[in-house]
Design a protein around this motif. Structure first.
Motif, PDB file in Angstrom:
ATOM      1  N   ILE A  94       0.841  -1.204   0.000  1.00  0.00           N
ATOM      2  CA  ILE A  94       0.000   0.000   0.000  1.00  0.00           C
ATOM      3  C   ILE A  94       0.868   1.243   0.000  1.00  0.00           C
ATOM      4  O   ILE A  94       0.583   2.225  -0.699  1.00  0.00           O
ATOM      5  N   GLY A  97       2.182   1.927  -3.471  1.00  0.00           N
ATOM      6  CA  GLY A  97       1.178   2.111  -4.507  1.00  0.00           C
ATOM      7  C   GLY A  97       0.856   0.885  -5.335  1.00  0.00           C
ATOM      8  O   GLY A  97       0.207   1.003  -6.385  1.00  0.00           O
ATOM      9  N   CYS A  99      -1.163  -1.480  -4.465  1.00  0.00           N
ATOM     10  CA  CYS A  99      -2.593  -1.729  -4.281  1.00  0.00           C
ATOM     11  C   CYS A  99      -3.118  -0.742  -3.248  1.00  0.00           C
ATOM     12  O   CYS A  99      -2.343  -0.025  -2.614  1.00  0.00           O
ATOM     13  N   GLU A 100      -4.441  -0.725  -3.090  1.00  0.00           N
ATOM     14  CA  GLU A 100      -5.052   0.252  -2.187  1.00  0.00           C
ATOM     15  C   GLU A 100      -5.754  -0.390  -1.006  1.00  0.00           C
ATOM     16  O   GLU A 100      -5.731   0.153   0.109  1.00  0.00           O
ATOM     17  N   THR A 217      -5.873  -0.715   4.636  1.00  0.00           N
ATOM     18  CA  THR A 217      -5.807   0.350   3.635  1.00  0.00           C
ATOM     19  C   THR A 217      -5.041   1.525   4.225  1.00  0.00           C
ATOM     20  O   THR A 217      -4.544   1.465   5.355  1.00  0.00           O
ATOM     21  N   SER A 218      -4.951   2.592   3.483  1.00  0.00           N
ATOM     22  CA  SER A 218      -4.237   3.772   3.971  1.00  0.00           C
ATOM     23  C   SER A 218      -5.033   4.450   5.081  1.00  0.00           C
ATOM     24  O   SER A 218      -6.267   4.406   5.109  1.00  0.00           O
ATOM     25  N   ARG A 221      -7.581   6.903   3.683  1.00  0.00           N
ATOM     26  CA  ARG A 221      -8.867   6.338   3.268  1.00  0.00           C
ATOM     27  C   ARG A 221      -9.668   5.874   4.473  1.00  0.00           C
ATOM     28  O   ARG A 221     -10.903   5.909   4.467  1.00  0.00           O
TER      29      ARG A 221
END
Length: 381
Positions: A94, A97, A99-100, A217-218, A221
């Motif tokens: 993540i 970059g 994947c998210e 996830t980040s 987000r």
């Protein structure tokens, strides 16, 4: 993006644990759907999948079953710590970059063995050639000599193992999902049926069917999702000796030490900063080793630390608050369930909730000390 900029936003276990009429894949997908529901995401939002088991294409099977089109897969299989390794890898993916949103899903029909046989070491492998001929017949027999040496070198006896069991059984009594919940005394532990000396049955983990999953996830987000994010503050992974008999020191794991050191270094924290710990406990010796190898106590002090009540209810370092693999559930690879309890504690929603858990540590072994992983989670960055 730093590790703390990645968070766990969804987490769940299967609806049932224990004896469940379901395959490992069914258990993994059940947990995965529940984890996605937990964070309000759908399979279409996921672009990374990680899972580990005896099937080499398990992430693809999970993705297909859920209708996920993934652009990042991780099938790393290093035993019981695999899901912690997946989480560390997901943070890296993540961050750069690739994947998210990553789904880490796990399921095992460890008790019922539906949909696949249990792992057996190949007879022509190293363990088959150099350990099995001498009478080893599974994890407990491989732990016996190291455990006896651990106790002897530290001036301890089997009652120390029993104290680990009693403390964790008290935690399990507060967990309605725990398989073993009845209070137990030191005497009852020591007088229980012998499995492999020095281990009696309560000193060995339960065997269950179960599954669990997390969504990662980040942190950016995560702010738009309904559940409080559990931030990944640090993580480490390491290899150890290829077979248990070749460990440089049978009473201490270099994989434990290196994985733990990397986790603390990446988090910028020390053992003194940890409010809660989940220490893999397929057998009662493993939390004692982890306490020393991760730096919570000095070498030789783990027995007294447990005996003085520090890991028990009301102690300075609550350990294995779901009851652990000894009492709660253990489907064969326990790391996911330890991670789930750490997440619950940071969220403040565990059955045996500890006050003010801001930093929680999860530590797991892979195989017979062939690998280890440590993850440090927090309520904030």
């Amino acid at each position: 993006m730093t590790p703390a900029a990645v968070a766990i936003v969804g987490a769940a276990e299967t609806a049932e644990i224990g004896t469940v009429d379901a395959s490992s894949l069914a258990l993994a997908t059940d947990a995965a759907r529940r984890a996605l529901d937990d964070c309000g995401l759908a399979p279409a939002d996921v672009d990374g999948v990680a899972s580990a088991g005896l099937h080499p294409y398990l992430p693809s099977l999970v993705a297909h079953a859920l209708g996920i089109e993934a652009r990042w897969l991780d099938a790393t299989m290093v035993g019981g710590c695999s899901n912690l390794v997946h989480l560390r890898h997901a943070v890296a993916a993540i961050t750069c970059g690739q994947c998210e949103v990553v789904l880490v899903a796990h399921g095992e029909s460890g008790r019922s063995s539906i949909g696949g046989a249990l792992f057996r070491p190949p007879p022509d492998g190293w363990q088959g050639q150099f350990e099995l001929p001498y009478g080893t017949a599974g994890p407990m027999t491989l732990l016996t000599l190291g455990t006896l040496r651990f106790l002897r070198d530290r001036g301890l006896d089997r009652s120390t193992l029993a104290q680990v069991v009693v403390a964790q059984r008290d935690w399990a009594a507060r967990n309605p999902r725990a398989l073993r919940r009845d209070p137990i005394t030191l005497g009852e532990v020591l007088e229980a049926p012998l499995v492999a000396y020095p281990f009696t049955r309560p000193m060995c983990c339960v065997m269950t069917d179960a599954g669990g999953a997390i969504v990662v996830t980040s942190a950016e987000r995560a702010r738009d999702l309904p559940r409080p994010p559990v931030h990944v503050l640090g993580a480490g992974e390491a290899n150890g000796a290829a077979i248990a008999s070749q460990m440089p020191d049978l009473t201490s794991s270099d994989a434990f030490r290196r994985a733990g050191a990397d986790a603390f270094a990446s988090a910028g924290l020390t053992p003194a900063d940890v409010d809660h710990a989940m220490l893999y406990d397929a057998a009662a010796i493993l939390p004692l080793m982890a306490l020393e190898d991760l730096g919570f106590v000095a070498r030789g002090d783990a027995g007294a630390f447990v005996a003085d009540g520090h890991t028990a209810i009301g102690g300075s370092l609550p350990v294995n608050t779901n009851g652990g693999g000894l009492n709660y559930t253990h489907s064969g690879m326990y790391g996911m369930y330890a991670l789930q309890e750490s997440i619950r504690q940071v969220r403040g929603e565990a059955s045996a909730q500890v006050d003010d858990v801001d930093v929680a540590l999860t530590h797991a072994i892979g195989g017979m000390f062939q690998a280890a992983a440590t993850v440090i989670l927090g309520s904030s960055t």
